[in-house]
Design a protein around this motif. Structure first.
Motif, PDB file in Angstrom:
ATOM      1  N   LEU A  14      -9.210  43.972  10.357  1.00 36.42           N
ATOM      2  CA  LEU A  14     -10.573  43.522  10.108  1.00 36.42           C
ATOM      3  C   LEU A  14     -10.800  43.265   8.618  1.00 36.42           C
ATOM      4  O   LEU A  14     -11.441  42.279   8.240  1.00 36.42           O
ATOM      5  CB  LEU A  14     -11.566  44.561  10.637  1.00 36.42           C
ATOM      6  N   ALA A  15     -10.247  44.108   7.757  1.00 31.55           N
ATOM      7  CA  ALA A  15     -10.365  43.894   6.310  1.00 31.55           C
ATOM      8  C   ALA A  15      -9.740  42.564   5.914  1.00 31.55           C
ATOM      9  O   ALA A  15     -10.285  41.829   5.085  1.00 31.55           O
ATOM     10  CB  ALA A  15      -9.710  45.044   5.544  1.00 31.55           C
ATOM     11  N   GLY A  16      -8.605  42.228   6.519  1.00 29.53           N
ATOM     12  CA  GLY A  16      -7.967  40.941   6.250  1.00 29.53           C
ATOM     13  C   GLY A  16      -8.824  39.778   6.689  1.00 29.53           C
ATOM     14  O   GLY A  16      -8.923  38.757   5.996  1.00 29.53           O
ATOM     15  N   GLU A  17      -9.492  39.937   7.842  1.00 29.84           N
ATOM     16  CA  GLU A  17     -10.388  38.877   8.318  1.00 29.84           C
ATOM     17  C   GLU A  17     -11.584  38.717   7.380  1.00 29.84           C
ATOM     18  O   GLU A  17     -11.967  37.601   7.042  1.00 29.84           O
ATOM     19  CB  GLU A  17     -10.877  39.199   9.733  1.00 29.84           C
ATOM     20  N   ILE A  18     -12.151  39.840   6.942  1.00 33.82           N
ATOM     21  CA  ILE A  18     -13.287  39.780   6.017  1.00 33.82           C
ATOM     22  C   ILE A  18     -12.858  39.107   4.719  1.00 33.82           C
ATOM     23  O   ILE A  18     -13.553  38.246   4.187  1.00 33.82           O
ATOM     24  CB  ILE A  18     -13.857  41.193   5.755  1.00 33.82           C
ATOM     25  N   ARG A  19     -11.693  39.496   4.205  1.00 33.96           N
ATOM     26  CA  ARG A  19     -11.176  38.899   2.960  1.00 33.96           C
ATOM     27  C   ARG A  19     -11.000  37.391   3.117  1.00 33.96           C
ATOM     28  O   ARG A  19     -11.405  36.611   2.253  1.00 33.96           O
ATOM     29  CB  ARG A  19      -9.848  39.540   2.570  1.00 33.96           C
ATOM     30  N   SER A  20     -10.432  36.967   4.237  1.00 37.70           N
ATOM     31  CA  SER A  20     -10.205  35.527   4.413  1.00 37.70           C
ATOM     32  C   SER A  20     -11.515  34.757   4.528  1.00 37.70           C
ATOM     33  O   SER A  20     -11.602  33.616   4.096  1.00 37.70           O
ATOM     34  CB  SER A  20      -9.316  35.264   5.637  1.00 37.70           C
ATOM     35  N   ARG A  21     -12.545  35.397   5.059  1.00 40.19           N
ATOM     36  CA  ARG A  21     -13.839  34.716   5.212  1.00 40.19           C
ATOM     37  C   ARG A  21     -14.672  34.733   3.929  1.00 40.19           C
ATOM     38  O   ARG A  21     -15.390  33.780   3.653  1.00 40.19           O
ATOM     39  CB  ARG A  21     -14.651  35.367   6.326  1.00 40.19           C
ATOM     40  N   LEU A  22     -14.603  35.826   3.179  1.00 44.05           N
ATOM     41  CA  LEU A  22     -15.566  36.013   2.085  1.00 44.05           C
ATOM     42  C   LEU A  22     -14.985  36.009   0.675  1.00 44.05           C
ATOM     43  O   LEU A  22     -15.745  36.039  -0.290  1.00 44.05           O
ATOM     44  CB  LEU A  22     -16.336  37.327   2.288  1.00 44.05           C
ATOM     45  N   SER A  23     -13.665  35.956   0.515  1.00 44.15           N
ATOM     46  CA  SER A  23     -13.107  36.075  -0.835  1.00 44.15           C
ATOM     47  C   SER A  23     -13.518  34.921  -1.750  1.00 44.15           C
ATOM     48  O   SER A  23     -13.551  35.078  -2.968  1.00 44.15           O
ATOM     49  CB  SER A  23     -11.586  36.205  -0.795  1.00 44.15           C
ATOM     50  N   ASN A  24     -13.862  33.773  -1.181  1.00 42.94           N
ATOM     51  CA  ASN A  24     -14.306  32.644  -2.016  1.00 42.94           C
ATOM     52  C   ASN A  24     -15.824  32.627  -2.200  1.00 42.94           C
ATOM     53  O   ASN A  24     -16.363  31.717  -2.820  1.00 42.94           O
ATOM     54  CB  ASN A  24     -13.828  31.317  -1.415  1.00 42.94           C
ATOM     55  N   ILE A  25     -16.497  33.642  -1.664  1.00 42.35           N
ATOM     56  CA  ILE A  25     -17.948  33.784  -1.832  1.00 42.35           C
ATOM     57  C   ILE A  25     -18.158  35.139  -2.514  1.00 42.35           C
ATOM     58  O   ILE A  25     -18.168  36.180  -1.865  1.00 42.35           O
ATOM     59  CB  ILE A  25     -18.691  33.746  -0.480  1.00 42.35           C
ATOM     60  N   ARG A  26     -18.287  35.119  -3.833  1.00 44.72           N
ATOM     61  CA  ARG A  26     -18.399  36.377  -4.591  1.00 44.72           C
ATOM     62  C   ARG A  26     -19.849  36.852  -4.597  1.00 44.72           C
ATOM     63  O   ARG A  26     -20.749  36.098  -4.956  1.00 44.72           O
ATOM     64  CB  ARG A  26     -17.899  36.165  -6.022  1.00 44.72           C
ATOM     65  N   CYS A  27     -20.053  38.082  -4.184  1.00 44.99           N
ATOM     66  CA  CYS A  27     -21.396  38.673  -4.197  1.00 44.99           C
ATOM     67  C   CYS A  27     -21.585  39.423  -5.514  1.00 44.99           C
ATOM     68  O   CYS A  27     -20.795  40.295  -5.854  1.00 44.99           O
ATOM     69  CB  CYS A  27     -21.561  39.629  -3.015  1.00 44.99           C
ATOM     70  N   THR A  28     -22.632  39.053  -6.254  1.00 43.07           N
ATOM     71  CA  THR A  28     -22.875  39.677  -7.552  1.00 43.07           C
ATOM     72  C   THR A  28     -24.058  40.637  -7.525  1.00 43.07           C
ATOM     73  O   THR A  28     -24.293  41.356  -8.488  1.00 43.07           O
ATOM     74  CB  THR A  28     -23.118  38.608  -8.626  1.00 43.07           C
ATOM     75  N   GLY A  29     -24.807  40.646  -6.413  1.00 42.35           N
ATOM     76  CA  GLY A  29     -25.938  41.558  -6.291  1.00 42.35           C
ATOM     77  C   GLY A  29     -26.650  41.347  -4.973  1.00 42.35           C
ATOM     78  O   GLY A  29     -26.414  40.364  -4.266  1.00 42.35           O
ATOM     79  N   PHE A  30     -27.535  42.272  -4.649  1.00 42.97           N
ATOM     80  CA  PHE A  30     -28.281  42.183  -3.392  1.00 42.97           C
ATOM     81  C   PHE A  30     -29.537  43.040  -3.488  1.00 42.97           C
ATOM     82  O   PHE A  30     -29.632  43.934  -4.331  1.00 42.97           O
ATOM     83  CB  PHE A  30     -27.419  42.659  -2.213  1.00 42.97           C
ATOM     84  N   ARG A  31     -30.478  42.749  -2.605  1.00 42.46           N
ATOM     85  CA  ARG A  31     -31.641  43.625  -2.429  1.00 42.46           C
ATOM     86  C   ARG A  31     -32.169  43.465  -1.017  1.00 42.46           C
ATOM     87  O   ARG A  31     -32.086  42.390  -0.423  1.00 42.46           O
ATOM     88  CB  ARG A  31     -32.724  43.365  -3.470  1.00 42.46           C
TER      89      ARG A  31
END
Length: 127
Positions: A37-54
């Motif tokens: 699952l971590a590999g799937e998350i990495r493949s989906r989101l590694s090109n979308i960097r999250c810098t913050g959230f609220r």
């Protein structure tokens, strides 16, 4: 803990690109190892960097289901964006049983439904 706490942990791990810890919080309809699952998350989101959230909203939909709305600051192709995503959070016995429990039951935990991955991808790609 609360549903919003689990969503905050999930996005905190996302800001650190800690896909393994994200995998420990996410649930879906099929049984997968956290490593896969971590590999799937990495493949989906590694090109979308999250810098913050609220967190911007919480709706308790049932005794074992909440929806948490969050604003994410992301960077895609060197372009900063802010996107709103909704995370469905389930209170259940474990990640794979899909056995819901009444919130507060000592046997349960909150898990973020894997649909949040698709929503992050979809909202991040909108120009």
């Amino acid at each position: 803990g609360s549903p919003e706490y689990r969503v905050c942990k999930f996005f905190d791990f996302y800001t650190k690109s800690n896909y393994g810890k994200m995998a420990g919080i996410i649930t879906g309809l099929k049984e997968e190892s956290d490593e896969k699952l971590a590999g799937e998350i990495r493949s989906r989101l590694s090109n979308i960097r999250c810098t913050g959230f609220r967190i911007v909203g919480i709706v308790d939909q049932a005794a074992a289901v909440s929806e948490v709305s969050s604003l994410l600051s992301v960077v895609v192709n060197d372009e900063a964006r802010e996107i709103e995503v909704k995370s469905r959070v389930l209170f259940q016995e474990d990640k794979v049983s899909c056995n819901p429990l009444v919130r507060g039951d000592s046997r349960g935990q909150w898990y973020v439904l894997n649909t949040v991955l698709y929503e992050i991808e979809r909202k991040s790609m909108i120009i």
